[in-house]
Design a protein around this motif. Structure first.
Motif, PDB file in Angstrom:
ATOM      1  N   PHE A 138       0.830  -1.212   0.000  1.00  5.70           N
ATOM      2  CA  PHE A 138       0.000   0.000   0.000  1.00  5.70           C
ATOM      3  C   PHE A 138       0.867   1.267   0.000  1.00  5.70           C
ATOM      4  O   PHE A 138       0.526   2.269  -0.626  1.00  5.70           O
ATOM      5  CB  PHE A 138      -0.946   0.014   1.208  1.00  5.70           C
ATOM      6  N   LEU A 139       1.992   1.210   0.709  1.00 10.75           N
ATOM      7  CA  LEU A 139       2.850   2.399   0.794  1.00 10.75           C
ATOM      8  C   LEU A 139       3.528   2.691  -0.544  1.00 10.75           C
ATOM      9  O   LEU A 139       3.609   3.852  -0.965  1.00 10.75           O
ATOM     10  CB  LEU A 139       3.909   2.222   1.893  1.00 10.75           C
ATOM     11  N   VAL A 140       3.992   1.642  -1.210  1.00  9.07           N
ATOM     12  CA  VAL A 140       4.628   1.855  -2.521  1.00  9.07           C
ATOM     13  C   VAL A 140       3.606   2.512  -3.448  1.00  9.07           C
ATOM     14  O   VAL A 140       3.899   3.477  -4.158  1.00  9.07           O
ATOM     15  CB  VAL A 140       5.137   0.511  -3.106  1.00  9.07           C
ATOM     16  N   GLY A 145       5.893   8.304  -7.262  1.00 15.54           N
ATOM     17  CA  GLY A 145       6.188   9.638  -7.801  1.00 15.54           C
ATOM     18  C   GLY A 145       6.337  10.712  -6.742  1.00 15.54           C
ATOM     19  O   GLY A 145       6.446  11.893  -7.059  1.00 15.54           O
ATOM     20  N   LYS A 146       6.311  10.328  -5.454  1.00 14.01           N
ATOM     21  CA  LYS A 146       6.419  11.350  -4.391  1.00 14.01           C
ATOM     22  C   LYS A 146       7.825  11.336  -3.799  1.00 14.01           C
ATOM     23  O   LYS A 146       8.453  10.288  -3.696  1.00 14.01           O
ATOM     24  CB  LYS A 146       5.400  11.093  -3.293  1.00 14.01           C
ATOM     25  N   ASP A 150       6.580  14.672   1.111  1.00 14.12           N
ATOM     26  CA  ASP A 150       5.287  14.326   0.500  1.00 14.12           C
ATOM     27  C   ASP A 150       4.974  12.841   0.615  1.00 14.12           C
ATOM     28  O   ASP A 150       3.852  12.417   0.396  1.00 14.12           O
ATOM     29  CB  ASP A 150       5.287  14.683  -1.005  1.00 14.12           C
ATOM     30  N   ARG A 151       6.000  12.067   0.945  1.00 18.49           N
ATOM     31  CA  ARG A 151       5.766  10.618   1.025  1.00 18.49           C
ATOM     32  C   ARG A 151       4.947  10.287   2.268  1.00 18.49           C
ATOM     33  O   ARG A 151       5.122  10.894   3.321  1.00 18.49           O
ATOM     34  CB  ARG A 151       7.109   9.849   1.070  1.00 18.49           C
ATOM     35  N   TYR A 152       4.062   9.320   2.143  1.00 22.42           N
ATOM     36  CA  TYR A 152       3.249   8.866   3.278  1.00 22.42           C
ATOM     37  C   TYR A 152       4.136   7.983   4.142  1.00 22.42           C
ATOM     38  O   TYR A 152       4.693   6.991   3.670  1.00 22.42           O
ATOM     39  CB  TYR A 152       2.052   8.073   2.749  1.00 22.42           C
ATOM     40  N   HIS A 153       4.303   8.354   5.417  1.00 28.24           N
ATOM     41  CA  HIS A 153       5.134   7.556   6.314  1.00 28.24           C
ATOM     42  C   HIS A 153       4.243   6.913   7.369  1.00 28.24           C
ATOM     43  O   HIS A 153       3.491   7.595   8.056  1.00 28.24           O
ATOM     44  CB  HIS A 153       6.193   8.433   6.988  1.00 28.24           C
ATOM     45  N   LEU A 154       4.329   5.604   7.497  1.00 28.09           N
ATOM     46  CA  LEU A 154       3.492   4.893   8.463  1.00 28.09           C
ATOM     47  C   LEU A 154       4.275   4.676   9.761  1.00 28.09           C
ATOM     48  O   LEU A 154       5.395   4.166   9.742  1.00 28.09           O
ATOM     49  CB  LEU A 154       3.100   3.530   7.863  1.00 28.09           C
ATOM     50  N   ASP A 177       9.603   3.669   4.317  1.00 24.29           N
ATOM     51  CA  ASP A 177       8.454   4.497   4.715  1.00 24.29           C
ATOM     52  C   ASP A 177       7.688   3.964   5.934  1.00 24.29           C
ATOM     53  O   ASP A 177       6.525   4.330   6.147  1.00 24.29           O
ATOM     54  CB  ASP A 177       7.469   4.676   3.540  1.00 24.29           C
ATOM     55  N   VAL A 178       8.301   3.093   6.707  1.00 24.66           N
ATOM     56  CA  VAL A 178       7.654   2.602   7.942  1.00 24.66           C
ATOM     57  C   VAL A 178       8.657   2.651   9.086  1.00 24.66           C
ATOM     58  O   VAL A 178       9.802   2.202   8.922  1.00 24.66           O
ATOM     59  CB  VAL A 178       7.272   1.095   7.857  1.00 24.66           C
TER      60      VAL A 178
END
Ligand SMILES: Cc1ncc(COP(=O)(O)O)c(C=O)c1O
Ligand SMILES: N[C@@H](CCOP(=O)(O)O)C(=O)O
Length: 539
Positions: A138-140, A145-146, A150-154, A177-178
């Motif tokens: 889901f994170l990828v 493109g971010k 701007d990247r979603y970090h969990l 990103d986690v």
């Protein structure tokens, strides 16, 4: 579909609601990433799907079967079939056993389902290898493109009495990103479990040793999720069985072991009934069995086996769900509850510490089904029943929080619960006797949690219809719990603990530990988690 709202391609079992009535109509992706509902409830699908073709799954491999089960809950428009199959294959390729969860015949009508062949040596790997890969998937997709901020970090935060922590770390270490922070009760996990968690050297993994119990750790995690500011700043994610994907992945081995039994036994045929016995703490594992039963697997009963921390056993006996910890003193001035050595918070200290839990979080999910069916018996429509169930669960949980318990629940609710479940409490002395007995009889070394299940299974075989097969779940490798195993078996002819000790556990002892002590205070934990995330993100 990447934005998390269900489309018309979703079936009712692929759309989710909160047990407390606040959320409704959510997608699988939203539920996996959010973990806990905004109203404090747990997520459930609108409906448990009926697996009408389940008998045709009998010759499937574990990953193939996992795909059949999971695709009933995950819409192809959210995770396309090819992606889901790839995720599943990758998740179970890390297991040491070809069958993933082998079934062993112990004696007569009693079988043992070995769930400890994953990277961390407990049943938690069966779900957390998958959840780790699912988060990554889901994170990828979200981050395509971010760059940078701007990247979603969990920010994953989890509570553990020892096994969830090491399995979650194995599932998430090194993933992009986690960050993952695991809270364990200081000094109350086994030495191997502690080493498994705290020796992980990956930069995205943090361990906090909380001065308190597992329930305190679980409460801190829930407090973080329930704090809107923390949740929105950090985008929290859950690895505990509050995350519905944990339950989903665990449904698979109920089906798989049923078919293994049909392959192994000359008298058991697909379509015949079976009983499952489950060593139970947080009620996640056995809840997955309840889902399997509702999907159509012919399960006669699900037997809950608790240790002396027996809130669930007391519920099935009395209809009351209460923490009940009248703490007394033993002859030496130590603390005790009901004659069993206890901590100052009322949690009894047992030989199966991963189940030393006062409140079982997934029980809330069963309560929802019980409340829903109670409402449905009156014959109103679906929406009304759901609302009623949500209100009832919210009221019960409020009483649990404010008054320490609730009940007795209505007679019909209790009868419904007893139709699917039986329960038994197992003492430490019974646990030790069972470990000894099965070593003497069949040369098998049981871990203490598994022995709690086997004790209850032996009693269930005695009271059930003759010839009814029992599958008892083996939830951990015995080497994780040297104390109890050695207590039971030291001095026995031919027993040497080194023979059950995996080499990688020996290596762990030599590695450096990384752990921070913290008070039992959710705000102190919040500050530490924020610091860790800032450090990880270079803020
Ligand atoms: C080894 C072991 N057995 C049994 C359990 C109980 O499982 P559940 O919490 O899903 O009831 C746990 C902890 O969850 C565990 O770590
Ligand atoms: N026994 C568990 C407790 C946490 O349970 P979970 O299934 O809700 O993650 C552990 O080992 O941590």
């Amino acid at each position: 579909m990447a934005n998390g709202s269900p489309s018309e391609t979703h079936t009712e079992s692929q759309i989710f609601l909160s047990t407390r009535g606040g959320d409704y109509g959510l997608s699988f992706e939203t539920v996996v990433l959010k973990g806990l509902a905004q109203d404090g409830g747990l997520f459930l699908p609108h409906q448990i799907p009926s697996a009408s073709q389940w008998e045709s799954w009998k010759d499937l491999s574990y990953p193939e079967l996992a795909y059949q089960v999971m695709s009933l809950y995950i819409s192809d428009s959210e995770v396309p079939a090819a992606d889901l199959k790839e995720l599943i294959n990758r998740s179970y390729s890390t297991f040491r056993a070809k069958e993933v969860t082998p079934l062993v015949h112990l004696q007569d009508d009693l079988y043992l389902l070995e769930l400890f062949h994953g990277p961390s040596y407990s049943f938690k790997d069966c779900a957390l290898q998958f959840l780790g890969n699912l988060f990554e998937y889901f994170l990828v997709r979200k981050n395509q493109g971010k760059e940078g901020k701007d990247r979603y970090h969990l920010t994953v935060v989890g509570a553990t009495s020892g096994d969830t922590g090491s399995a979650a770390i194995q599932g998430l270490r090194g993933k992009k990103d986690v960050t993952v922070t695991i809270l364990h009760p200081k000094g109350r996990v086994s030495p191997i479990q502690e080493a498994q968690m705290t020796t992980c050297a990956d930069d995205n993994v943090f361990n906090l040793a909380v001065k308190g119990t597992f329930d305190d750790c679980q409460d801190i995690v829930k407090a973080l999720f329930n704090d809107p500011e923390t949740n929105s700043q950090l985008s929290l994610g859950a690895v505990n069985s509050i995350n519905f994907s944990r339950i989903l992945a665990q449904i698979v081995y109920y089906f798989y072991s049923y078919f293994s039994l049909a392959r192994q036994s000359s008298t058991f045929k697909v379509g015949d009934k079976v009983r499952f016995v489950v060593p139970t703490g947080n009620f996640g594992d056995i809840l997955a069995g309840y889902f399997a039963k509702r999907m159509g697997l012919p399960i006669d009963k699900l037997v809950i086996a608790t240790n002396e921390n027996d809130i669930l056993d007391r519920f099935w006996k009395t209809g009351r769900y209460e923490k009940k910890a009248a703490i007394g003193q033993d002859a030496e001035g130590g603390l005790e509850v009901d004659g069993v050595k206890a901590h100052e918070d009322g949690v009894k200290e047992t030989l199966s510490p991963a189940m030393d839990i006062l409140v079982s979080s997934n029980f809330e999910r069963l309560l929802w089904f019980l409340a829903y069916e109670f409402a449905a018996a009156v014959g109103m429509d679906e929406e009304f029943n759901r609302k009623q169930a949500g209100q009832e669960v919210a009221a019960w949980l409020k009483d649990l929080k404010n008054k320490g318990g609730f009940g007795p629940v209505y007679k019909d609710v209790m009868e419904n619960a007893r139709r699917s479940f039986e329960s038994e409490r197992v003492s430490d002395s019974q646990t030790l006797e069972t470990i000894k007995a099965f070593y003497d009889k069949v040369g098998y070394v049981l871990d203490p949690h598994t022995a709690v299940g086997i004790t209850a299974a032996v009693h269930s075989v005695e009271r059930a219809e003759k010839g009814l097969p029992h599958i008892s779940l083996s939830t951990a490798h015995p080497a994780k719990f040297a104390g109890a195993v050695e207590l039971a078996l030291n001095g026995k002819e031919g027993f040497n603990f080194q023979n059950v000790l995996p080499q990688e556990f020996v290596e762990l002892e030599k590695l450096e530990r990384r752990v921070t002590d913290v008070e039992n205070d959710w705000k102190a934990v919040k500050d530490l988690v924020k610091q860790q995330v800032d450090k990880e993100l270079g803020a």
